[in-house]
Enzyme design. Structure first.
Site, short mmCIF file in Angstrom:
data_model
loop_
_atom_site.label_atom_id
_atom_site.label_comp_id
_atom_site.label_asym_id
_atom_site.label_seq_id
_atom_site.Cartn_x
_atom_site.Cartn_y
_atom_site.Cartn_z
N HIS A 87 -5.45 -23.59 13.47
CA HIS A 87 -6.89 -23.39 13.34
C HIS A 87 -7.41 -22.95 14.72
O HIS A 87 -6.83 -23.31 15.75
CB HIS A 87 -7.50 -24.74 12.96
N ASP A 124 -3.06 -31.58 15.72
CA ASP A 124 -4.29 -31.36 14.96
C ASP A 124 -4.04 -31.92 13.56
O ASP A 124 -3.35 -31.30 12.74
CB ASP A 124 -4.57 -29.85 14.91
N GLN A 137 -6.24 -31.80 8.67
CA GLN A 137 -5.89 -31.69 7.24
C GLN A 137 -4.89 -32.75 6.81
O GLN A 137 -4.49 -32.79 5.65
CB GLN A 137 -5.31 -30.30 6.94
N LYS A 179 -13.88 -34.38 6.40
CA LYS A 179 -12.87 -33.89 5.47
C LYS A 179 -12.21 -35.04 4.73
O LYS A 179 -11.33 -34.84 3.90
CB LYS A 179 -11.79 -33.10 6.22
N CYS A 239 -11.10 -19.79 9.65
CA CYS A 239 -11.02 -20.14 11.08
C CYS A 239 -9.59 -20.13 11.57
O CYS A 239 -9.20 -20.93 12.42
CB CYS A 239 -11.63 -21.50 11.37
C1 LIG Z 1 -6.51 -27.66 10.60
C2 LIG Z 1 -7.92 -27.83 11.11
N1 LIG Z 1 -8.13 -28.10 12.41
C3 LIG Z 1 -9.35 -28.29 12.91
C4 LIG Z 1 -10.47 -28.18 12.13
C5 LIG Z 1 -11.80 -28.34 12.78
O1 LIG Z 1 -12.51 -29.41 12.27
P1 LIG Z 1 -14.06 -29.56 12.57
O2 LIG Z 1 -14.70 -28.29 12.11
O3 LIG Z 1 -14.46 -30.72 11.74
O4 LIG Z 1 -14.21 -29.80 14.02
C6 LIG Z 1 -10.31 -27.90 10.78
C7 LIG Z 1 -11.46 -27.76 9.87
O5 LIG Z 1 -12.15 -26.79 9.77
C8 LIG Z 1 -9.01 -27.70 10.26
O6 LIG Z 1 -8.81 -27.40 8.97
#
Ligand SMILES: Cc1ncc(COP(=O)(O)O)c(C=O)c1O
Lengths: 402, 143
Positions: free
Chosen positions: A116, A193, A196, A219, A356
Site C-alpha cells: 500500500h 503493515d 488487512q 477496518k 492506493c
Molecule cells: C494494506 C494497507 N495498508 C495501509 C492502509 C492504510 O490504512 P489507513 O488509511 O487506515 O491509514 C490500508 C488501508 O487503506 C491498507 O489496506
C-alpha cells in the site's frame, strides 16, 4: 459463527438492499462499538492524563484499558502500543523516527511492489533524505512475496524490511514469520503493515518476533481516526519523538526538554480518546466471534464467488489463489469505473481503482481493478447478488458495444 | 433498475469507440494542459490552438473510463470553431449541468447534452468534467 445473526448487530444493514463488499477499504460498524462511543460522549467525555478530578480519571482509565485490550489482542506488552491516527500514521512514525535517524547512504531498505502507498512512500522519503537504497523484492508469477525471493535481495546492507502481512489488492498472506527470522539474521528490523491482517486473523507479535507492526481501527469494526503502532520496547526507547507538544514531555526548560517514557512520548496532544475506546470495543466484539472463524468464513465466500465468476465470460481474476476474502478482477474491455457504476446501480458497494497501491496495479499491467472484499457480515446471498450483477453488467456492457 | 443504459446508448459509446481529434501535436501554437485524477487513474491531456479569439483546434489524448474519454472527444467537437467567449460559456454551462447547479438552458450544448445523465451518478461527475476542466485551463494559460 452465524453471519445472519451477526448482521443484526450492524445498524447500516437494516437496509436490506445494501450489499457491502468493500470491507478492505473500511468495515461497517456494529452497535456494540457505536454504543461504547456514545457512552464516552454521554457519560465521561473529558480529557485524559490531565484532570485531577474523577471524570478525567475515568476517561484515562478507559483509554488505557483500550491500550491493554490492544496489547492483549496482538500479544504485546502494554507499553509497546502507541495509538495513532491510523495505519498510515503508524507506518510514517516508524519511517520518520527510526528510518530517518538510523539509516545512511550505506544502507538498504527492502520493500515490495505489493505494498500500500502508506508502507512504500514513507520509505521512499527516507531513501530520498538518507540516500539509503530502496530495494524491491521481485514478486513471483502470481504477484506474491516469497521467502525465496526475499533471500535474493537480503544482505548485510539491509537495515529495514517493510512489507505487508496481507495485501489489500491481492489478498495474499505474506510468509512473514520466515522473512522476519531471515531479516534478523542480517541485523535488519522488520516493519509489518497489518492493516488487512488484524481484522481477519490472529496476530501474535511475540511468535512472529516482528519489530514493528501497524493497523487501523476502522477496518476491524472500530471507529475511524484510530490506529496502532506496535514496536519492541527496546527499539521504541531509542527512537526520538516526531511530534512535539503537550502531554509527551517530562521536564520543559527554555532550550531543551525531556520526554515521557514510551508510549507517551509518541502521543502528543489530546489523543483520539473515544476512538481508542471504540477500538477496544471492536476488539471485544471480534474476539467474541473468533478471528479464525471470521477468516474461514470470508475465505469460503471468496472460493464460492471465484468459482461462479469463472463461469461468466470475459471475467479476468487476478488473485484466484488468495487465502483470504479479497477478489481483484476486471470485465475484459470494460474500464473498472464504468463497471463499478453498474454495481452501484444495484446498491452493491465495491471498489474500483488502484486501491492506493499503484505499484501492484502497474505490475499487473492494467489501468485499475475492481475489488470485492468479504467480512463477517457477508452471506452467500451477498455473493449470489454480486455474481448476478456481474453477469448482467457483462451482458449490458457488451450489448452497448464495449 | 439501472439508469446506465440510456447514458451509454447515446453518443458516449460512439465517441468512446471512435474518438474525434485524438492524438497530441508538437506545435508551440497549442497550449497544453494535463490533468490526472490520482484517485481513479483518469489521465487526460488537452491541447488548444487559439487564433484571433477563435478556438481553431482542440486535441486530446489520455486514458480513463468511457465517460472520461468520450467526453474529451465530444468536448473537442463541440468547442472547435467557437469564439473564446462562447466556448467558455458552453463549458461553464456544461459543468453546472453535471453538478446539478442551475444552468442557462438557452446555451446550446450540442452533443454534450447527453452527459446530463451523469448527474445521477455523483461518483462519476469527475470523469465527465476532467477534459472540460483541462480545456478551461488551456484558455487561462493563453491569457
Ligand atoms: C494494506 C494497507 N495498508 C495501509 C492502509 C492504510 O490504512 P489507513 O488509511 O487506515 O491509514 C490500508 C488501508 O487503506 C491498507 O489496506
Amino acid at each position: 459463527m452465524n453471519p445472519y445473526e451477526l448482521r443484526k448487530d450492524f445498524p447500516i444493514l437494516n437496509d436490506e438492499t445494501l450489499c457491502y463488499l468493500d470491507t478492505a477499504a473500511s468495515s461497517l460498524k456494529p452497535r456494540q462499538v457505536i454504543e461504547r462511543l456514545d457512552e464516552y460522549y454521554e457519560k465521561y467525555g473529558v480529557n485524559v492524563h490531565r484532570g485531577v478530578y474523577n471524570l478525567s480519571y475515568v476517561a484515562t482509565e478507559m483509554y488505557e484499558e483500550a491500550r491493554r485490550k490492544v496489547s492483549d489482542f496482538i500479544h504485546a506488552k502494554f507499553d509497546e502500543i502507541i495509538f495513532t491516527r491510523g495505519a498510515s500514521s503508524a507506518l510514517n512514525l516508524v519511517a520518520s523516527s527510526y528510518g530517518l535517524n538510523h539509516l545512511t547512504s550505506e544502507d538498504e531498505i527492502i520493500v515490495s511492489e505489493l505494498e500500500h502507498h502508506s508502507q512504500v512512500l514513507p520509505w521512499q522519503n527516507v531513501s530520498h533524505i538518507t540516500k539509503a537504497k530502496l530495494v524491491y523484492i521481485p514478486l513471483d508469477s502470481e504477484g506474491r512475496i516469497t521467502v525465496e525471493n526475499v533471500k535474493k535481495v537480503l544482505s548485510n546492507k539491509t537495515k529495514v524490511v517493510a512489507i505487508n502481512y496481507i495485501s489489500n489488492v491481492m489478498g495474499y498472506i505474506t510468509p512473514i514469520k520466515e522473512i522476519i527470522s531471515l531479516a534478523h539474521e542480517v541485523g535488519a528490523v522488520v516493519v509489518i503493515d497489518a492493516a488487512q491482517a488484524a481484522p481477519h486473523k490472529t496476530i501474535d507479535v511475540v511468535d512472529l518476533d516482528c519489530d514493528f507492526l501497524a493497523f487501523s481501527g476502522h477496518k476491524m469494526c472500530g471507529p475511524t481516526g484510530i490506529g496502532v503502532l506496535f514496536g519492541k520496547k527496546k527499539l521504541l526507547d531509542n527512537m526520538p519523538p516526531i511530534e512535539f507538544g503537550g502531554d509527551m514531555n517530562d521536564n520543559v526548560n527554555l532550550y531543551d526538554a525531556s520526554w515521557k517514557d514510551v508510549p507517551y512520548k509518541f502521543e502528543t496532544g489530546t489523543p483520539p480518546i473515544s476512538e481508542a475506546i471504540g477500538l477496544g470495543a471492536a476488539i471485544d466484539y471480534l474476539l467474541s466471534i473468533g478471528l479464525d472463524e471470521i477468516g474461514k468464513h470470508e475465505f469460503k465466500l471468496k472460493e464460492y464467488t471465484v468459482k461462479k465468476l469463472k463461469e461468466i465470460e470475459d471475467i479476468i481474476i487476478y488473485n484466484e489463489s488468495a487465502e483470504t476474502g479479497i477478489i481483484s478482477f476486471n470485465i475484459e474491455g470494460v474500464h473498472p469505473h464504468d463497471a463499478v457504476s453498474y454495481f452501484d446501480g444495484d446498491n452493491i458497494c465495491m471498489r474500483a481503482g488502484h486501491h492506493c497501491a499503484q505499484l501492484i496495479i502497474k505490475w499487473l499491467n492494467v489501468v485499475a481493478t475492481l475489488r470485492v472484499s468479504f467480512y463477517l457480515y457477508n452471506t452467500i446471498e451477498d455473493c449470489d447478488r454480486f455474481i448476478e450483477s456481474v453477469r448482467n453488467a457483462r451482458d449490458f456492457f457488451k450489448s452497448v458495444g464495449f | 433498475m439501472n439508469n446506465l443504459e440510456t447514458l451509454y446508448r447515446q453518443v458516449i459509446m460512439d465517441h468512446y469507440k471512435n474518438p474525434r481529434n485524438k492524438g497530441l501535436v508538437t506545435n508551440s501554437l497549442y497550449k497544453t494542459i494535463h490533468i490526472k485524477n490520482p484517485s481513479c487513474g483518469d489521465d487526460i491531456t488537452i491541447q488548444t490552438k487559439v487564433e484571433n479569439g477563435l478556438i481553431k483546434d482542440i486535441r486530446h489524448d489520455g486514458t480513463g473510463c468511457s465517460i472520461c474519454c468520450s467526453s474529451a472527444s465530444v468536448m473537442s467537437e463541440t468547442l472547435k470553431g467557437k469564439t473564446i467567449t462562447d466556448a467558455k460559456k458552453i463549458s461553464s454551462t456544461y459543468i453546472n449541468m453535471l453538478t446539478n447547479q442551475e444552468y442557462d438552458t438557452s446555451v446550446e450544448l450540442e452533443d454534450a447534452i447527453v452527459y446530463q445523465g451523469v448527474s445521477k451518478f455523483p461518483a462519476r461527475i469527475k470523469c465527465a468534467s476532467i477534459a472540460w476542466k483541462a480545456f478551461e485551463g488551456t484558455l487561462e494559460e493563453s491569457e
